[in-house]
Design a protein around this motif. Structure first.
Motif, mmCIF file in Angstrom:
data_model
loop_
_atom_site.group_PDB
_atom_site.id
_atom_site.type_symbol
_atom_site.label_atom_id
_atom_site.label_comp_id
_atom_site.label_asym_id
_atom_site.label_seq_id
_atom_site.Cartn_x
_atom_site.Cartn_y
_atom_site.Cartn_z
ATOM 1 N N ASP A 1 0.795 -1.227 0.000
ATOM 2 C CA ASP A 1 0.000 0.000 0.000
ATOM 3 C C ASP A 1 0.826 1.276 0.000
ATOM 4 O O ASP A 1 0.284 2.356 -0.193
ATOM 5 N N VAL A 2 2.136 1.177 0.244
ATOM 6 C CA VAL A 2 2.995 2.366 0.335
ATOM 7 C C VAL A 2 3.859 2.436 -0.921
ATOM 8 O O VAL A 2 4.696 1.566 -1.155
ATOM 9 N N LEU A 3 3.668 3.468 -1.716
ATOM 10 C CA LEU A 3 4.369 3.576 -2.992
ATOM 11 C C LEU A 3 5.651 4.398 -2.910
ATOM 12 O O LEU A 3 6.261 4.682 -3.932
ATOM 13 N N THR A 4 6.058 4.763 -1.689
ATOM 14 C CA THR A 4 7.293 5.542 -1.521
ATOM 15 C C THR A 4 8.333 4.782 -0.707
ATOM 16 O O THR A 4 9.277 5.370 -0.197
ATOM 17 N N GLN A 5 8.197 3.464 -0.610
ATOM 18 C CA GLN A 5 9.063 2.676 0.271
ATOM 19 C C GLN A 5 10.533 2.741 -0.109
ATOM 20 O O GLN A 5 11.390 2.826 0.766
ATOM 21 N N VAL A 6 10.848 2.667 -1.367
ATOM 22 C CA VAL A 6 12.251 2.703 -1.775
ATOM 23 C C VAL A 6 12.838 4.065 -1.444
ATOM 24 O O VAL A 6 13.928 4.164 -0.871
ATOM 25 N N TYR A 7 12.115 5.120 -1.761
ATOM 26 C CA TYR A 7 12.563 6.468 -1.411
ATOM 27 C C TYR A 7 12.735 6.597 0.104
ATOM 28 O O TYR A 7 13.754 7.106 0.583
ATOM 29 N N ASP A 8 11.746 6.140 0.857
ATOM 30 C CA ASP A 8 11.809 6.219 2.319
ATOM 31 C C ASP A 8 13.001 5.446 2.866
ATOM 32 O O ASP A 8 13.684 5.904 3.791
ATOM 33 N N ALA A 9 13.273 4.276 2.300
ATOM 34 C CA ALA A 9 14.392 3.452 2.766
ATOM 35 C C ALA A 9 15.728 4.126 2.483
ATOM 36 O O ALA A 9 16.615 4.146 3.343
ATOM 37 N N ILE A 10 15.871 4.693 1.303
ATOM 38 C CA ILE A 10 17.121 5.381 0.968
ATOM 39 C C ILE A 10 17.296 6.603 1.854
ATOM 40 O O ILE A 10 18.372 6.849 2.401
ATOM 41 N N LYS A 11 16.238 7.368 2.010
ATOM 42 C CA LYS A 11 16.293 8.573 2.844
ATOM 43 C C LYS A 11 16.673 8.211 4.282
ATOM 44 O O LYS A 11 17.556 8.836 4.879
ATOM 45 N N LYS A 12 16.036 7.181 4.827
ATOM 46 C CA LYS A 12 16.319 6.767 6.200
ATOM 47 C C LYS A 12 17.763 6.277 6.324
ATOM 48 O O LYS A 12 18.443 6.592 7.316
ATOM 49 N N SER A 13 18.232 5.541 5.358
ATOM 50 C CA SER A 13 19.603 5.035 5.388
ATOM 51 C C SER A 13 20.607 6.182 5.320
ATOM 52 O O SER A 13 21.631 6.164 6.008
ATOM 53 N N LEU A 14 20.332 7.175 4.501
ATOM 54 C CA LEU A 14 21.239 8.318 4.391
ATOM 55 C C LEU A 14 21.237 9.154 5.667
ATOM 56 O O LEU A 14 22.270 9.709 6.061
ATOM 57 N N MET A 15 20.097 9.225 6.335
ATOM 58 C CA MET A 15 19.997 10.007 7.588
ATOM 59 C C MET A 15 20.826 9.367 8.711
ATOM 60 O O MET A 15 21.258 10.049 9.620
#
Length: 79
Positions: A60-74
């Motif tokens: 249901d979440v279409l931003t998971q890859v973006y969210d994962a990369i963002k979280k990893s970079l943070m």
């Protein structure tokens, strides 16, 4: 490692990448026979990325890859 498709009926684009081709009987193009391995490998790599970021995969979440990369970079230490 993700590689370009090896599925039968693929085409090679101008950059030398093996790509899927749509079927077009009017032009005699058979199209690519999609293989589970192509799709499974991509999905497995994306789910791995999402898991490593501490997130739960969801259809249901279409931003998971973006969210994962963002979280990893943070998490990375800043210089």
């Amino acid at each position: 490692m993700v590689d370009y498709t090896q599925a039968s009926g693929h085409i090679v684009d101008a950059k030398g990448r093996r790509q899927y081709a749509d079927q077009d009987p009017t032009k005699g193009v058979q199209g690519t026979v999609l293989e589970a391995a192509d799709h499974n490998q991509l999905r497995n790599e994306l789910v791995y990325l999402i898991h490593k970021a501490g997130l739960d995969p969801s259809n249901d979440v279409l931003t998971q890859v973006y969210d994962a990369i963002k979280k990893s970079l943070m998490r990375r230490p800043r210089p």
